[in-house]
Every structure is written in C-alpha cells, then in structure tokens.
Motif scaffolding. Structure first.
Motif, PDB file in Angstrom:
ATOM      1  N   ARG A 155       0.837  -1.213   0.000  1.00 40.98           N
ATOM      2  CA  ARG A 155       0.000   0.000   0.000  1.00 40.98           C
ATOM      3  C   ARG A 155       0.867   1.257   0.000  1.00 40.98           C
ATOM      4  O   ARG A 155       0.517   2.269  -0.597  1.00 40.98           O
ATOM      5  CB  ARG A 155      -0.920   0.031   1.220  1.00 40.98           C
ATOM      6  N   LYS A 156       2.017   1.194   0.664  1.00 44.62           N
ATOM      7  CA  LYS A 156       2.928   2.345   0.703  1.00 44.62           C
ATOM      8  C   LYS A 156       3.472   2.644  -0.698  1.00 44.62           C
ATOM      9  O   LYS A 156       3.639   3.799  -1.067  1.00 44.62           O
ATOM     10  CB  LYS A 156       4.096   2.087   1.660  1.00 44.62           C
ATOM     11  N   LEU A 157       3.739   1.597  -1.456  1.00 44.86           N
ATOM     12  CA  LEU A 157       4.217   1.757  -2.822  1.00 44.86           C
ATOM     13  C   LEU A 157       3.120   2.392  -3.674  1.00 44.86           C
ATOM     14  O   LEU A 157       3.361   3.348  -4.417  1.00 44.86           O
ATOM     15  CB  LEU A 157       4.611   0.391  -3.409  1.00 44.86           C
ATOM     16  N   VAL A 158       1.909   1.869  -3.544  1.00 44.68           N
ATOM     17  CA  VAL A 158       0.770   2.358  -4.317  1.00 44.68           C
ATOM     18  C   VAL A 158       0.501   3.838  -4.027  1.00 44.68           C
ATOM     19  O   VAL A 158       0.237   4.626  -4.936  1.00 44.68           O
ATOM     20  CB  VAL A 158      -0.478   1.490  -4.004  1.00 44.68           C
ATOM     21  N   LEU A 159       0.615   4.216  -2.765  1.00 46.70           N
ATOM     22  CA  LEU A 159       0.368   5.610  -2.376  1.00 46.70           C
ATOM     23  C   LEU A 159       1.477   6.553  -2.851  1.00 46.70           C
ATOM     24  O   LEU A 159       1.239   7.733  -3.071  1.00 46.70           O
ATOM     25  CB  LEU A 159       0.215   5.720  -0.855  1.00 46.70           C
ATOM     26  N   ALA A 160       2.678   6.008  -3.015  1.00 43.94           N
ATOM     27  CA  ALA A 160       3.831   6.838  -3.388  1.00 43.94           C
ATOM     28  C   ALA A 160       3.920   7.101  -4.895  1.00 43.94           C
ATOM     29  O   ALA A 160       4.687   7.948  -5.333  1.00 43.94           O
ATOM     30  CB  ALA A 160       5.113   6.174  -2.905  1.00 43.94           C
ATOM     31  N   LEU A 161       3.142   6.341  -5.681  1.00 41.94           N
ATOM     32  CA  LEU A 161       3.250   6.456  -7.140  1.00 41.94           C
ATOM     33  C   LEU A 161       1.917   6.878  -7.767  1.00 41.94           C
ATOM     34  O   LEU A 161       0.886   6.886  -7.105  1.00 41.94           O
ATOM     35  CB  LEU A 161       3.703   5.106  -7.712  1.00 41.94           C
ATOM     36  N   ARG A 162       1.957   7.201  -9.061  1.00 39.67           N
ATOM     37  CA  ARG A 162       0.722   7.577  -9.770  1.00 39.67           C
ATOM     38  C   ARG A 162      -0.053   6.289 -10.058  1.00 39.67           C
ATOM     39  O   ARG A 162       0.353   5.488 -10.902  1.00 39.67           O
ATOM     40  CB  ARG A 162       1.055   8.280 -11.076  1.00 39.67           C
ATOM     41  N   THR A 163      -1.150   6.145  -9.345  1.00 42.50           N
ATOM     42  CA  THR A 163      -1.907   4.900  -9.405  1.00 42.50           C
ATOM     43  C   THR A 163      -3.314   5.143  -9.918  1.00 42.50           C
ATOM     44  O   THR A 163      -3.996   6.047  -9.455  1.00 42.50           O
ATOM     45  CB  THR A 163      -1.972   4.249  -8.006  1.00 42.50           C
ATOM     46  N   LYS A 164      -3.728   4.339 -10.867  1.00 41.21           N
ATOM     47  CA  LYS A 164      -5.126   4.357 -11.329  1.00 41.21           C
ATOM     48  C   LYS A 164      -5.821   3.147 -10.735  1.00 41.21           C
ATOM     49  O   LYS A 164      -5.282   2.048 -10.749  1.00 41.21           O
ATOM     50  CB  LYS A 164      -5.204   4.288 -12.851  1.00 41.21           C
ATOM     51  N   THR A 165      -7.026   3.369 -10.214  1.00 46.01           N
ATOM     52  CA  THR A 165      -7.800   2.275  -9.635  1.00 46.01           C
ATOM     53  C   THR A 165      -9.034   2.031 -10.499  1.00 46.01           C
ATOM     54  O   THR A 165      -9.786   2.956 -10.791  1.00 46.01           O
ATOM     55  CB  THR A 165      -8.202   2.618  -8.190  1.00 46.01           C
ATOM     56  N   VAL A 166      -9.186   0.793 -10.934  1.00 48.18           N
ATOM     57  CA  VAL A 166     -10.292   0.398 -11.802  1.00 48.18           C
ATOM     58  C   VAL A 166     -11.268  -0.427 -10.972  1.00 48.18           C
ATOM     59  O   VAL A 166     -10.892  -1.471 -10.420  1.00 48.18           O
ATOM     60  CB  VAL A 166      -9.767  -0.449 -12.990  1.00 48.18           C
ATOM     61  N   SER A 167     -12.500   0.036 -10.877  1.00 50.80           N
ATOM     62  CA  SER A 167     -13.503  -0.702 -10.107  1.00 50.80           C
ATOM     63  C   SER A 167     -13.998  -1.902 -10.911  1.00 50.80           C
ATOM     64  O   SER A 167     -14.249  -1.782 -12.113  1.00 50.80           O
ATOM     65  CB  SER A 167     -14.691   0.195  -9.759  1.00 50.80           C
ATOM     66  N   VAL A 168     -14.135  -3.029 -10.229  1.00 49.36           N
ATOM     67  CA  VAL A 168     -14.697  -4.205 -10.904  1.00 49.36           C
ATOM     68  C   VAL A 168     -16.199  -4.218 -10.650  1.00 49.36           C
ATOM     69  O   VAL A 168     -16.679  -3.682  -9.648  1.00 49.36           O
ATOM     70  CB  VAL A 168     -14.042  -5.530 -10.433  1.00 49.36           C
ATOM     71  N   LEU A 169     -16.926  -4.830 -11.539  1.00 51.92           N
ATOM     72  CA  LEU A 169     -18.377  -4.936 -11.392  1.00 51.92           C
ATOM     73  C   LEU A 169     -18.703  -5.847 -10.210  1.00 51.92           C
ATOM     74  O   LEU A 169     -17.905  -6.716  -9.848  1.00 51.92           O
ATOM     75  CB  LEU A 169     -18.991  -5.523 -12.674  1.00 51.92           C
ATOM     76  N   ASN A 170     -19.894  -5.677  -9.643  1.00 52.37           N
ATOM     77  CA  ASN A 170     -20.297  -6.504  -8.492  1.00 52.37           C
ATOM     78  C   ASN A 170     -20.138  -7.993  -8.778  1.00 52.37           C
ATOM     79  O   ASN A 170     -19.631  -8.741  -7.945  1.00 52.37           O
ATOM     80  CB  ASN A 170     -21.755  -6.208  -8.092  1.00 52.37           C
ATOM     81  N   LYS A 171     -20.550  -8.400  -9.971  1.00 50.61           N
ATOM     82  CA  LYS A 171     -20.481  -9.833 -10.309  1.00 50.61           C
ATOM     83  C   LYS A 171     -19.040 -10.314 -10.485  1.00 50.61           C
ATOM     84  O   LYS A 171     -18.775 -11.507 -10.522  1.00 50.61           O
ATOM     85  CB  LYS A 171     -21.300 -10.125 -11.559  1.00 50.61           C
ATOM     86  N   GLU A 172     -18.087  -9.361 -10.603  1.00 51.70           N
ATOM     87  CA  GLU A 172     -16.680  -9.737 -10.798  1.00 51.70           C
ATOM     88  C   GLU A 172     -15.883  -9.754  -9.494  1.00 51.70           C
ATOM     89  O   GLU A 172     -14.724 -10.143  -9.503  1.00 51.70           O
ATOM     90  CB  GLU A 172     -16.007  -8.748 -11.767  1.00 51.70           C
ATOM     91  N   HIS A 173     -16.494  -9.336  -8.392  1.00 47.71           N
ATOM     92  CA  HIS A 173     -15.758  -9.277  -7.117  1.00 47.71           C
ATOM     93  C   HIS A 173     -15.066 -10.597  -6.800  1.00 47.71           C
ATOM     94  O   HIS A 173     -13.921 -10.624  -6.367  1.00 47.71           O
ATOM     95  CB  HIS A 173     -16.698  -8.900  -5.966  1.00 47.71           C
ATOM     96  N   ILE A 174     -15.792 -11.681  -7.024  1.00 48.07           N
ATOM     97  CA  ILE A 174     -15.240 -13.004  -6.684  1.00 48.07           C
ATOM     98  C   ILE A 174     -13.986 -13.317  -7.512  1.00 48.07           C
ATOM     99  O   ILE A 174     -13.106 -14.058  -7.063  1.00 48.07           O
ATOM    100  CB  ILE A 174     -16.323 -14.101  -6.850  1.00 48.07           C
TER     101      ILE A 174
END
Length: 194
Positions: A155-174
């Motif tokens: 998480r520290k790496l993710v916060l330190a860099l330019r990160t894009k977060t892509v939401s998955v659909l509800n049916k794709e959570h699993i």
C-alpha cells in the motif's frame, strides 16, 4: 509471426501461506493448482511469465522461477524482484492465490497501459487489489527505496506512485478474491458450484 505483446506476467508465490497451512499456489481448486489458473489467465496477454518463489516445487510448471532479491520482505520484495528481471515496460503482477482471475478481467488493466500511470490496480467492495495490477518497469526504483527503509507494505508503494484504480463490477468481485484460509477456499468452491 507471433505478435509481440510486450507485457511480462509476474506471479508472486513467495508468501508464507501461514493461514492456509500449505503452499497456496499449489492448493487445488477442481483438481487444478491455483497457480495454473494464474498462468492460464495471463498467457493470452503476455510474452513471458515468471514465478517469484524460493520453492522449487513450482519448477514443474516449466516457467522461469526467480527468488526474492531481498528475502523475507513481503510483497514489495516480490514486485521488486519481478520488475528487476522483467525486460518489458508493462508487467502484470498477480498473486498466486486468486484462482478465479480471468484473461478478460486482466484486459481491463491492460487497456490503460499507455496512460500516464505507474500502477493500474483493481478495486472491489471498497478494497484495492495491488496484487492484481499492472506495474511499469520503473516502479522498481521506488520498491527498492521502500525496501531499504524497511517498508514491506505494498500500500505504501501504491500511495507513493501515480496509481489508477479500476472498479470491478459486483459480479466480478469473486474474480479478484484472494484465498488465504481453508474457509475462503470452501466459500469460493461453493460460489462456483452455484
């Protein structure tokens, strides 16, 4: 001539598996090892696949296996090792304990590979998944810096860099659910039966 995809697949299989009680990547789901699912999800999208693990049992899959350059330093060390050995700018990094992951879901990360991000990760149910993500090769420098500081949390790496977060659909959570315990395995097995 085979089209060059210029993406490396990096499967992290170096965890301690303490909650599972045995090597997670070799656990079976429908008589197939978890890691085999990871390999199959990656294959259509990448040129090469590497397994980051010190366990020689993974050699049976016939892929390049590499050991952490900085041992016992958590998932950042695995990402650091994979990116160090990678010869491509784009790298799909996945942990070996996400057996329901699909090629079509991974394509959603690859879609953004030319955008100006260092990391492209998924988010499901409000939780991000930095162990199912696309990392640029140059992230290796930040990994090394954090490791030198004794930081093991991804998480520290993710916060330190330019990160894009892509939401998955509800049916794709699993599909991005990682399996840490026998209970998780039972829940996933039941979910795919229904």
């Amino acid at each position: 001539m085979k089209e060059e995809k210029s993406i490396t697949g990096i499967i992290l299989a170096g965890g301690k598996s303490s909650r599972m009680g045995s090597e997670k990547g070799l656990m079976l789901l429908n008589n197939k090892p978890f890691i085999q699912y990871s390999i199959e999800a990656l294959q259509p999208l990448v040129d090469t696949i590497m397994i980051v693990s010190s366990n020689s049992d993974y050699d049976v899959f016939g892929l390049k296996r590499i050991e952490d350059i900085i041992p016992d330093s958590g998932p950042i060390a695995g990402v650091h090792t994979g990116l160090t050995y990678s010869k491509t700018e784009n790298n799909l990094v996945i942990s070996c304990d996400v057996p329901l992951l699909t090629t079509s879901l991974l394509k959603k990360l690859v879609f953004y590979k030319d955008d100006d991000y260092d990391i492209i990760q998924f988010e499901a149910e409000g939780k991000t998944s930095p162990l199912v993500a696309l990392y640029k090769k140059h992230c290796v420098d930040k990994c090394k810096e954090l490791l030198i500081d004794g930081e093991k949390r991804l998480r520290k790496l993710v916060l330190a860099l330019r990160t894009k977060t892509v939401s998955v659909l509800n049916k794709e959570h699993i599909l991005v659910t990682n399996i840490n315990t026998i209970e998780d395995l039972k829940r996933i097995t039941n979910a795919i039966k229904h």
